[in-house]
Design an enzyme around this catalytic site. Structure first.
Site, mmCIF file in Angstrom:
data_model
loop_
_atom_site.group_PDB
_atom_site.id
_atom_site.type_symbol
_atom_site.label_atom_id
_atom_site.label_comp_id
_atom_site.label_asym_id
_atom_site.label_seq_id
_atom_site.Cartn_x
_atom_site.Cartn_y
_atom_site.Cartn_z
ATOM 1 N N TYR A 53 0.853 -1.187 0.000
ATOM 2 C CA TYR A 53 0.000 0.000 0.000
ATOM 3 C C TYR A 53 0.890 1.239 0.000
ATOM 4 O O TYR A 53 1.234 1.802 1.030
ATOM 5 C CB TYR A 53 -0.969 0.000 1.196
ATOM 6 N N SER A 208 -12.603 -4.630 0.492
ATOM 7 C CA SER A 208 -13.499 -3.762 -0.299
ATOM 8 C C SER A 208 -14.960 -4.074 0.030
ATOM 9 O O SER A 208 -15.784 -4.270 -0.876
ATOM 10 C CB SER A 208 -13.230 -3.905 -1.809
ATOM 11 N N GLY A 211 -17.523 -2.034 -1.752
ATOM 12 C CA GLY A 211 -17.459 -2.014 -3.214
ATOM 13 C C GLY A 211 -16.195 -1.382 -3.765
ATOM 14 O O GLY A 211 -16.044 -1.248 -4.973
ATOM 15 N N GLY A 217 -19.022 5.281 -2.018
ATOM 16 C CA GLY A 217 -19.961 6.372 -1.734
ATOM 17 C C GLY A 217 -21.306 6.162 -2.397
ATOM 18 O O GLY A 217 -22.329 6.660 -1.931
#
Ligand SMILES: NC(=O)c1ccc[n+]([C@@H]2O[C@H](COP(=O)([O-])OP(=O)(O)OC[C@H]3O[C@@H](n4cnc5c(N)ncnc54)[C@H](OP(=O)(O)O)[C@@H]3O)[C@@H](O)[C@H]2O)c1
Length: 286
Positions: A53, A208, A211, A217
Site C-alpha cells: 500500500y 473492499s 465495493g 460512496g
C-alpha cells in the site's frame, strides 16, 4: 464495540482498512493520522495494511509506516491493537500490482515489515495473493517458517479459494487464523470461502466491503435495497452493508477502508446495528 476473535485475540467487530490512505488519491499525513485516531477512539482495534500500500517505487510500506506512527502518537492505550499486514504483492510504481510468492522474497518482505512496524513479531501476517509462478504450498510454507521462527504471531491468507484455505491450514498445522477475500454487495462470489471459514472457526475479513474506493460512496444508489433498509433505520447504506456482513457468521470482521474520520466513525457504528431477519433476507437477494 463488541469484539470478535482472530485466533486468540479479540478485536473490535469492525476493523480499519488502511489502503485509501496510501495509494492513488491519498490524503496528507495529518488527515490520515486523524482517521486512524478516530478509528481507535471508536473502538476499532484491527488495522489492516500491506507493504504494497504505497504509490511510488521509493515509498514501499508507506501505509505500514503511517499506521505505526499514528498508533505510536495516539494518546490512549494501544495494547489491544492488532496491526495485520501482508506480503506477496508489489507495486513497481507505474500503477500496476505484481506478485512474488517465493519463500525467499516473502521472508525478506516480512523482515522489512517488522522494521517498519517497529515490532519484534508481527501480530497477523497474511500471504497477500497466490503467485501462479510459485507452488502455493511453497509460499504458505514460508509463512509457516515465519510463524515457527516467532517473526509473526499469527498467520493468515488472502485471495484464496476453498482448496487453498484447506491446504494452507494443513501446511500451517491447523494454525490458519484468517482469510481475507473480496466480499461486498457487488461481489458475493466469496460466499463458499466465508462458509468454510465459519465451519473451520477461521476469521473471514471481507476486503473492499463497500465495493471499493471509487464505488463505496454510491453503494446506496447502486443497491437500492441497502438504501431502503438504511432509510428505515435512519443510518447510512454503508452501515447497513457492514451490519449485514456481520450477521453472516460470528467470525466475519469487515475492514472498510477510510481516509476521513467521518467515514470510519460511521462504519464502526455498524457493529451496534441489529438488522431483522426480514431485512437480512431482503439484503441477501442479489
Ligand atoms: N487483500 C487484498 O487483496 C485487498 C484488496 C483491496 C483492499 N484490501 C483491504 O481492504 C480494505 C477495504 O477495501 P477498500 O478500501 O478497497 O474499499 P472499501 O472499504 O469498499 O471502500 C473504501 C472507501 O469507502 C469509503 N467509506 C468508508 N466507510 C464509509 C461510510 N461509512 N460511508 C461512506 N463511505 C465510506 C471511504 O471513503 P473516504 O476515503 O472518503 O473515507 C473509502 O475510500 C483496504 O483498505 C485494504 O486494507 C485488501
Amino acid at each position: 464495540m463488541h469484539t470478535r476473535r482472530i485466533g486468540d485475540i479479540a478485536v473490535g467487530a469492525i476493523g480499519l482498512g488502511g489502503m485509501p490512505m496510501s495509494i492513488e488519491g491519498r490524503p496528507d499525513e495529518q488527515r490520515s493520522v486523524a482517521t486512524i485516531h478516530a478509528a481507535l477512539d471508536a473502538g476499532a482495534t484491527l488495522i489492516d495494511t500491506a507493504d504494497a500500500y504505497h504509490l511510488y517505487a521509493n515509498d514501499v510500506g508507506h501505509n505500514e509506516s503511517l499506521i505505526a506512527r499514528a498508533v505510536a502518537t495516539y494518546g490512549g492505550d494501544t495494547s489491544d491493537v492488532l496491526i495485520a499486514t501482508k506480503g506477496g504483492h508489489l507495486r513497481p510504481g507505474d500503477g500496476s500490482w505484481t506478485r512474488n510468492g517465493s519463500p525467499e522474497y516473502l521472508k525478506s518482505a516480512c523482515e522489512a515489515s517488522l522494521k517498519r512496524l517497529g515490532v519484534e513479531a508481527i501480530g497477523l501476517y497474511q500471504f497477500h495473493r497466490p503467485d501462479p509462478a510459485v507452488p502455493y504450498a511453497d509460499s504458505v510454507g514460508a509463512i509457516r517458517d515465519l510463524l515457527d521462527a516467532g517473526k509473526i504471531r499469527m498467520a493468515g491468507i488472502s485471495n484464496a479459494d476453498p482448496e487453498q484455505i484447506v491446504l494452507a491450514n494443513e501446511i500451517l498445522g491447523g494454525r490458519l487464523v484468517s482469510v481475507q477475500n473480496q466480499y461486498s454487495p457487488a461481489f458475493r462470489s466469496s460466499e463458499p470461502e466465508l462458509a468454510l471459514c465459519a465451519e473451520l472457526g477461521i476469521a473471514f475479513l471481507p476486503w473492499s466491503p463497500l465495493g471499493g474506493i471509487s464505488n463505496a460512496g454510491a453503494l446506496g444508489s447502486r443497491f437500492a435495497v441497502f438504501a431502503e433498509v438504511a432509510g428505515e433505520h435512519g443510518v447510512s447504506p454503508q452501515q447497513v452493508c457492514l451490519a449485514w456482513m456481520l450477521a453472516k457468521a460470528p467470525g466475519v470482521i469487515p475492514i472498510p477502508g477510510s481516509s476521513r474520520p467521518e467515514t470510519i466513525r460511521d462504519s464502526v457504528a455498524a457493529a451496534d446495528l441489529q438488522l431483522s431477519a426480514e431485512h437480512l433476507a431482503r439484503l441477501d437477494q442479489p
